[in-house]
Design a protein around this motif. Structure first.
Motif, PDB file in Angstrom:
ATOM      1  N   PRO A 182      -3.941   5.884 -15.267  1.00 50.92           N
ATOM      2  CA  PRO A 182      -4.360   5.984 -13.866  1.00 50.92           C
ATOM      3  C   PRO A 182      -5.596   5.134 -13.572  1.00 50.92           C
ATOM      4  O   PRO A 182      -6.458   4.968 -14.442  1.00 50.92           O
ATOM      5  CB  PRO A 182      -4.638   7.465 -13.684  1.00 50.92           C
ATOM      6  N   LEU A 183      -5.689   4.620 -12.392  1.00 54.03           N
ATOM      7  CA  LEU A 183      -6.772   3.693 -12.052  1.00 54.03           C
ATOM      8  C   LEU A 183      -8.112   4.412 -11.899  1.00 54.03           C
ATOM      9  O   LEU A 183      -9.158   3.848 -12.236  1.00 54.03           O
ATOM     10  CB  LEU A 183      -6.430   2.939 -10.764  1.00 54.03           C
ATOM     11  N   GLY A 184      -8.096   5.588 -11.341  1.00 50.67           N
ATOM     12  CA  GLY A 184      -9.359   6.326 -11.200  1.00 50.67           C
ATOM     13  C   GLY A 184     -10.206   5.749 -10.072  1.00 50.67           C
ATOM     14  O   GLY A 184     -11.422   5.531 -10.265  1.00 50.67           O
ATOM     15  N   MET A 185      -9.603   5.553  -8.902  1.00 47.87           N
ATOM     16  CA  MET A 185     -10.379   5.061  -7.751  1.00 47.87           C
ATOM     17  C   MET A 185      -9.771   5.623  -6.479  1.00 47.87           C
ATOM     18  O   MET A 185      -8.588   5.998  -6.440  1.00 47.87           O
ATOM     19  CB  MET A 185     -10.401   3.533  -7.698  1.00 47.87           C
ATOM     20  N   ILE A 186     -10.599   5.683  -5.436  1.00 51.80           N
ATOM     21  CA  ILE A 186     -10.161   6.211  -4.132  1.00 51.80           C
ATOM     22  C   ILE A 186     -10.212   5.075  -3.121  1.00 51.80           C
ATOM     23  O   ILE A 186     -11.219   4.368  -3.012  1.00 51.80           O
ATOM     24  CB  ILE A 186     -11.055   7.378  -3.693  1.00 51.80           C
ATOM     25  N   LEU A 187      -9.098   4.910  -2.393  1.00 49.75           N
ATOM     26  CA  LEU A 187      -8.982   3.832  -1.407  1.00 49.75           C
ATOM     27  C   LEU A 187      -9.168   4.378  -0.005  1.00 49.75           C
ATOM     28  O   LEU A 187      -8.960   5.569   0.262  1.00 49.75           O
ATOM     29  CB  LEU A 187      -7.622   3.150  -1.522  1.00 49.75           C
ATOM     30  N   GLY A 188      -9.551   3.498   0.920  1.00 51.01           N
ATOM     31  CA  GLY A 188      -9.697   3.870   2.321  1.00 51.01           C
ATOM     32  C   GLY A 188      -9.592   2.617   3.192  1.00 51.01           C
ATOM     33  O   GLY A 188      -9.633   1.477   2.702  1.00 51.01           O
ATOM     34  N   GLU A 189      -9.432   2.828   4.497  1.00 49.96           N
ATOM     35  CA  GLU A 189      -9.369   1.715   5.431  1.00 49.96           C
ATOM     36  C   GLU A 189     -10.789   1.284   5.817  1.00 49.96           C
ATOM     37  O   GLU A 189     -11.633   2.128   6.131  1.00 49.96           O
ATOM     38  CB  GLU A 189      -8.583   2.112   6.678  1.00 49.96           C
ATOM     39  N   ILE A 197      -8.109  -2.885   3.229  1.00 49.14           N
ATOM     40  CA  ILE A 197      -8.191  -1.697   2.385  1.00 49.14           C
ATOM     41  C   ILE A 197      -9.449  -1.828   1.512  1.00 49.14           C
ATOM     42  O   ILE A 197      -9.649  -2.848   0.841  1.00 49.14           O
ATOM     43  CB  ILE A 197      -6.943  -1.541   1.514  1.00 49.14           C
ATOM     44  N   ARG A 198     -10.232  -0.773   1.500  1.00 48.62           N
ATOM     45  CA  ARG A 198     -11.529  -0.817   0.827  1.00 48.62           C
ATOM     46  C   ARG A 198     -11.570   0.202  -0.318  1.00 48.62           C
ATOM     47  O   ARG A 198     -10.928   1.249  -0.252  1.00 48.62           O
ATOM     48  CB  ARG A 198     -12.625  -0.491   1.853  1.00 48.62           C
ATOM     49  N   ILE A 199     -12.304  -0.156  -1.381  1.00 50.85           N
ATOM     50  CA  ILE A 199     -12.539   0.788  -2.484  1.00 50.85           C
ATOM     51  C   ILE A 199     -13.700   1.691  -2.071  1.00 50.85           C
ATOM     52  O   ILE A 199     -14.853   1.242  -1.975  1.00 50.85           O
ATOM     53  CB  ILE A 199     -12.881   0.053  -3.801  1.00 50.85           C
ATOM     54  N   TYR A 251       2.031  -7.494  -4.460  1.00 47.81           N
ATOM     55  CA  TYR A 251       2.150  -6.943  -3.116  1.00 47.81           C
ATOM     56  C   TYR A 251       0.830  -7.180  -2.369  1.00 47.81           C
ATOM     57  O   TYR A 251      -0.244  -6.739  -2.810  1.00 47.81           O
ATOM     58  CB  TYR A 251       2.472  -5.442  -3.203  1.00 47.81           C
ATOM     59  N   SER A 252       0.893  -7.872  -1.232  1.00 51.35           N
ATOM     60  CA  SER A 252      -0.301  -8.126  -0.420  1.00 51.35           C
ATOM     61  C   SER A 252      -0.592  -6.923   0.461  1.00 51.35           C
ATOM     62  O   SER A 252       0.310  -6.390   1.128  1.00 51.35           O
ATOM     63  CB  SER A 252      -0.102  -9.368   0.456  1.00 51.35           C
ATOM     64  N   THR A 253      -1.838  -6.488   0.480  1.00 50.57           N
ATOM     65  CA  THR A 253      -2.236  -5.311   1.259  1.00 50.57           C
ATOM     66  C   THR A 253      -2.786  -5.668   2.639  1.00 50.57           C
ATOM     67  O   THR A 253      -3.112  -4.764   3.416  1.00 50.57           O
ATOM     68  CB  THR A 253      -3.308  -4.518   0.492  1.00 50.57           C
ATOM     69  N   PHE A 258      -1.676   1.998   5.672  1.00 54.35           N
ATOM     70  CA  PHE A 258      -2.389   2.583   4.524  1.00 54.35           C
ATOM     71  C   PHE A 258      -1.418   3.345   3.628  1.00 54.35           C
ATOM     72  O   PHE A 258      -1.524   3.280   2.391  1.00 54.35           O
ATOM     73  CB  PHE A 258      -3.493   3.512   5.038  1.00 54.35           C
ATOM     74  N   GLU A 259      -0.452   4.089   4.197  1.00 60.06           N
ATOM     75  CA  GLU A 259       0.489   4.851   3.387  1.00 60.06           C
ATOM     76  C   GLU A 259       1.350   3.926   2.538  1.00 60.06           C
ATOM     77  O   GLU A 259       1.669   4.237   1.374  1.00 60.06           O
ATOM     78  CB  GLU A 259       1.400   5.714   4.277  1.00 60.06           C
ATOM     79  N   GLU A 260       1.750   2.799   3.091  1.00 54.69           N
ATOM     80  CA  GLU A 260       2.557   1.855   2.322  1.00 54.69           C
ATOM     81  C   GLU A 260       1.763   1.280   1.160  1.00 54.69           C
ATOM     82  O   GLU A 260       2.305   1.083   0.063  1.00 54.69           O
ATOM     83  CB  GLU A 260       3.039   0.728   3.246  1.00 54.69           C
ATOM     84  N   VAL A 261       0.488   1.042   1.376  1.00 58.50           N
ATOM     85  CA  VAL A 261      -0.367   0.518   0.301  1.00 58.50           C
ATOM     86  C   VAL A 261      -0.478   1.558  -0.810  1.00 58.50           C
ATOM     87  O   VAL A 261      -0.399   1.224  -2.008  1.00 58.50           O
ATOM     88  CB  VAL A 261      -1.759   0.141   0.840  1.00 58.50           C
ATOM     89  N   MET A 262      -0.638   2.819  -0.449  1.00 60.04           N
ATOM     90  CA  MET A 262      -0.749   3.858  -1.465  1.00 60.04           C
ATOM     91  C   MET A 262       0.549   3.979  -2.261  1.00 60.04           C
ATOM     92  O   MET A 262       0.522   4.205  -3.487  1.00 60.04           O
ATOM     93  CB  MET A 262      -1.080   5.190  -0.801  1.00 60.04           C
ATOM     94  N   ASP A 263       1.697   3.820  -1.623  1.00 59.24           N
ATOM     95  CA  ASP A 263       2.976   3.864  -2.335  1.00 59.24           C
ATOM     96  C   ASP A 263       3.085   2.700  -3.316  1.00 59.24           C
ATOM     97  O   ASP A 263       3.609   2.859  -4.421  1.00 59.24           O
ATOM     98  CB  ASP A 263       4.138   3.827  -1.349  1.00 59.24           C
ATOM     99  N   ALA A 264       2.621   1.525  -2.896  1.00 56.38           N
ATOM    100  CA  ALA A 264       2.671   0.360  -3.778  1.00 56.38           C
ATOM    101  C   ALA A 264       1.790   0.574  -5.005  1.00 56.38           C
ATOM    102  O   ALA A 264       2.187   0.230  -6.135  1.00 56.38           O
ATOM    103  CB  ALA A 264       2.220  -0.883  -3.021  1.00 56.38           C
TER     104      ALA A 264
END
Length: 286
Positions: A182-189, A197-199, A251-253, A258-264
């Motif tokens: 797992p990456l261990g990071m939280i994403l947001g707009e 999309i921002r870390i 996959y370009s974000t 945002f939901e599609e990015v999380m699925d990717a």
């Protein structure tokens, strides 16, 4: 001399008595004052036997001759012709030197023009090279080498450009890295950049933290996996339904929901080979 001039107008030879020291003067006067008004010339002949002479004196007479006057004139002008030839030679030398100086001046002007041309060409070449180098530098700043899936199904590493999303060219750069799940990071707009999309947060000790992902980075692209059914031709002929196959691609974000990015991001768990995920980040310069 006066007696000689009067004698030129008569057909007789009149004897004249002169002292010995006066004889050279007669020749000089004859050379300086030639008989221009007579059709012939006269030569002065020194003689002690033409007429009786007294002791200590010399006699000479003016004798009429048929020698053309041009001969005497030629001999009289011999010295002047020599001087004229010397003057002509001097003028020719001066003219030759002037031409050599002019040729040397033209050669130097041509050399200066050639140097200026070479300098201008060098400056233009340097300017073009600097511009190309600047473009290469910008491209290297805003590009990254990532795996690209070709239509043949082969994956190759290629450099891909990512135009900057942050305002101000040169204020950020693109980096590519790999991190296992797992990456261990939280994403947001990102609120200041629409569609970015921002870390927002990094989990301490997670793989994203170990891969040097930082809070505030923009997630520009990530690997994603997709399952599809591949059916060979012979299976279609036999009525088969095919076999599932997972494909992994970049996959370009940018400007994606945002939901599609999380699925990717989560789809990387479907990779049958369990490979680390590729992340392309845009990071502001310190």
């Amino acid at each position: 001399a006066i007696a000689t001039s009067s004698a030129l107008n008569s057909d007789q030879c009149q004897p004249i008595t002169l002292m010995p020291f006066a004889m050279p003067m007669v020749f000089i006067i004859a050379q300086l004052f030639p008989p221009h008004n007579t059709p012939c010339c006269y030569s002065f002949l020194l003689s002690r036997t033409l007429t009786p002479a007294t002791s200590g004196s010399s006699r000479f007479g003016v004798v009429k001759t048929n020698v053309p006057r041009q001969i005497s004139t030629h001999y009289r002008s011999f010295g002047l012709s020599s001087n004229t030839n010397n003057s002509d030679n001097t003028r020719e030398k001066d003219e030759a030197q002037r031409l050599r100086d002019k040729a040397e001046k033209l050669r130097m002007e041509i050399e200066v023009l050639q140097n200026e041309k070479e300098t201008a060409v060098g400056v233009e070449r340097t300017r073009v090279e600097d511009k190309l180098e600047e473009k290469r530098s910008i491209r290297m700043r805003y590009s990254a080498e990532v795996p690209i899936l070709k239509e043949s199904g082969e994956t190759v590493i290629e450099r891909v450009d990512f135009p900057p999303r942050h305002d101000g060219e040169g204020t950020s750069s693109i980096i590519a890295l790999q991190a296992p799940l797992p990456l261990g990071m939280i994403l947001g707009e990102d609120e200041s950049i629409p569609g970015a999309i921002r870390i927002d947060e990094i989990v301490e000790g997670g793989s994203a933290c170990d891969a040097d992902v930082k809070v505030g980075d923009l997630l520009r692209a990530i690997t994603a996996c997709q399952m599809s059914m591949e059916t060979p031709t012979w299976q279609l002929m036999m009525g088969g339904i095919g076999q599932p196959k997972t494909k992994r691609f970049m996959y370009s974000t940018d400007n994606k929901p945002f939901e599609e990015v999380m699925d990717a991001v989560g789809s990387n768990r479907m990779d049958p080979d369990g490979r680390p995920a590729w992340l392309v980040l845009e990071r502001l310069q310190d």
